[in-house]
Scaffold this active site. Structure first.
Site, PDB file in Angstrom:
ATOM      1  N   THR A 131      29.096  40.929  17.099  1.00 53.33           N
ATOM      2  CA  THR A 131      30.558  41.075  17.024  1.00 53.33           C
ATOM      3  C   THR A 131      30.873  41.708  15.676  1.00 53.33           C
ATOM      4  O   THR A 131      30.229  41.397  14.682  1.00 53.33           O
ATOM      5  CB  THR A 131      31.217  39.677  17.114  1.00 53.33           C
ATOM      6  OG1 THR A 131      31.125  39.234  18.457  1.00 53.33           O
ATOM      7  CG2 THR A 131      32.681  39.707  16.701  1.00 53.33           C
ATOM      8  N   ARG A 159      36.752  35.173  31.274  1.00 56.78           N
ATOM      9  CA  ARG A 159      36.701  34.434  30.004  1.00 56.78           C
ATOM     10  C   ARG A 159      37.120  35.324  28.824  1.00 56.78           C
ATOM     11  O   ARG A 159      36.668  36.449  28.672  1.00 56.78           O
ATOM     12  CB  ARG A 159      35.286  33.911  29.778  1.00 56.78           C
ATOM     13  CG  ARG A 159      35.097  33.118  28.474  1.00 56.78           C
ATOM     14  CD  ARG A 159      34.561  33.963  27.355  1.00 56.78           C
ATOM     15  NE  ARG A 159      34.197  33.182  26.167  1.00 56.78           N
ATOM     16  CZ  ARG A 159      33.907  33.712  24.990  1.00 56.78           C
ATOM     17  NH1 ARG A 159      33.932  35.015  24.818  1.00 56.78           N
ATOM     18  NH2 ARG A 159      33.587  32.937  23.971  1.00 56.78           N
ATOM     19  N   THR A 182      33.129  35.360  13.636  1.00 54.64           N
ATOM     20  CA  THR A 182      32.146  35.596  14.691  1.00 54.64           C
ATOM     21  C   THR A 182      31.442  34.288  15.014  1.00 54.64           C
ATOM     22  O   THR A 182      31.265  33.445  14.137  1.00 54.64           O
ATOM     23  CB  THR A 182      31.119  36.671  14.297  1.00 54.64           C
ATOM     24  OG1 THR A 182      30.214  36.861  15.392  1.00 54.64           O
ATOM     25  CG2 THR A 182      30.315  36.268  13.062  1.00 54.64           C
TER      26      THR A 182
HETATM   27  N1  ASP Z   1      33.265  35.203  18.956  1.00 58.95           N
HETATM   28  C1  ASP Z   1      32.874  36.038  20.053  1.00 58.95           C
HETATM   29  C2  ASP Z   1      33.347  35.408  21.342  1.00 58.95           C
HETATM   30  O1  ASP Z   1      33.225  34.218  21.500  1.00 58.95           O
HETATM   31  C3  ASP Z   1      31.404  36.277  20.154  1.00 58.95           C
HETATM   32  C4  ASP Z   1      30.659  36.453  18.853  1.00 58.95           C
HETATM   33  O2  ASP Z   1      31.244  36.532  17.795  1.00 58.95           O
HETATM   34  O3  ASP Z   1      29.413  36.509  18.900  1.00 58.95           O
HETATM   35  O4  ASP Z   1      33.769  36.121  22.225  1.00 58.95           O
END
Ligand code: ASP
Length: 264
Positions: A131, A159, A182
């Site tokens: 991310t 989702r 993230t």
């Molecule tokens: N935070 C992001 C989500 O849950 C994924 C990530 O940061 O890896 O969609």
């Protein structure tokens, strides 16, 4: 270079994130992870510290650079968060580049979905790394935060994670700080992490480091994993995380810069 040339923090954040979205190595734009149905569904948001204006898109499948769409929502619409088809329509009206969903495909990410479906890895262990986020402070004293992601491998039923949720995965306020997160999005939403960092500074006499440590401790106590990058209005930087590593870097106006993955 955007900031050095007198550009705004918003311009710098969008330029940085769009670059990372175009790079297949990151879980944002091209190279995003796959949903259970084998599609790429992207989330992004942006917020300006001077005005507390914000924009976001969620579950979009045809916008090449979701961060540009988030900015268009912030600047040119009366709304904050647009989703799915409607967001795609809005991006088209705004003259943004649209692509077929297969533009986002990379073999590596598709294989990660296949591995997950074979149940050889637990969902929490699935490889979602990458991310992207950026926080910036410009010479006018304005903060901006932006975040963009493909979400989590194998996500279902539309989702949506924390990334496009203002206050969860992204927040900026010139009075306090800019934050981009993230990690396991469900926890970031429940803990309101990005806003929590800013609120700790707003309501108490705490430094950015203390506010960030408090928010991360809350996330950890809930069982959430991840981290965030944060920058305050004085230019202080902190990038805490409770995982084994987090790809991160900064550059200051005096040219001092650093990149890192693991803990110091
Ligand atoms: N935070 C992001 C989500 O849950 C994924 C990530 O940061 O890896 O969609």
């Amino acid at each position: 270079s955007v900031l050095r040339g007198g550009g705004t923090s918003t311009e710098a954040v969008v330029a940085t994130i769009a670059y990372l979205e175009d790079c297949p190595l990151f879980n944002a734009g091209k190279g995003a992870v796959f949903s259970w149905e084998g599609r790429n569904e992207l989330d992004a948001s942006i917020m300006e510290g001077a005005t507390l204006k914000a924009g976001a898109v969620a579950g979009v499948t045809t916008i090449r650079n979701p961060i540009r769409a988030a900015r268009a929502v912030m600047e040119n619409s009366p709304h904050v968060l647009l989703t799915g088809k409607g967001a795609g329509e809005y991006a088209r009206e705004q003259g943004l580049t649209l692509v077929k969903n297969r533009y986002f495909f990379t073999r590596e990410r598709y294989d990660q979905l296949k591995t997950l479906k074979k149940n050889s890895r637990k969902r929490e262990q699935a490889d979602n790394h990458g991310t992207v986020g950026c926080v910036a402070l410009d010479q006018y004293g304005n903060l901006c935060a932006g975040t963009s992601t493909g979400g989590m491998t194998g996500k279902r039923y539309g989702r949506i994670g924390d990334t496009p949720v203002i206050g969860a995965g992204n927040y900026a306020d010139n009075k306090t700080c800019a934050v981009s997160c993230t990690g396991h999005g469900e926890f970031f939403i429940r803990a309101g992490i990005a806003r929590d960092v800013a609120a700790r500074m707003e309501y108490g006499v705490v430094t950015l480091d203390q506010a960030a440590a408090g928010a991360l401790a809350k996330l950890t106590a809930m069982g959430g994993t991840g981290g965030f990058i944060a920058l305050d209005a004085k230019g202080n930087i902190t990038m805490p995380f409770n995982t084994s590593g987090m790809f991160r870097g900064y550059i200051k106006s005096n040219g001092k810069k650093e990149t890192a993955i693991f803990k110091p």
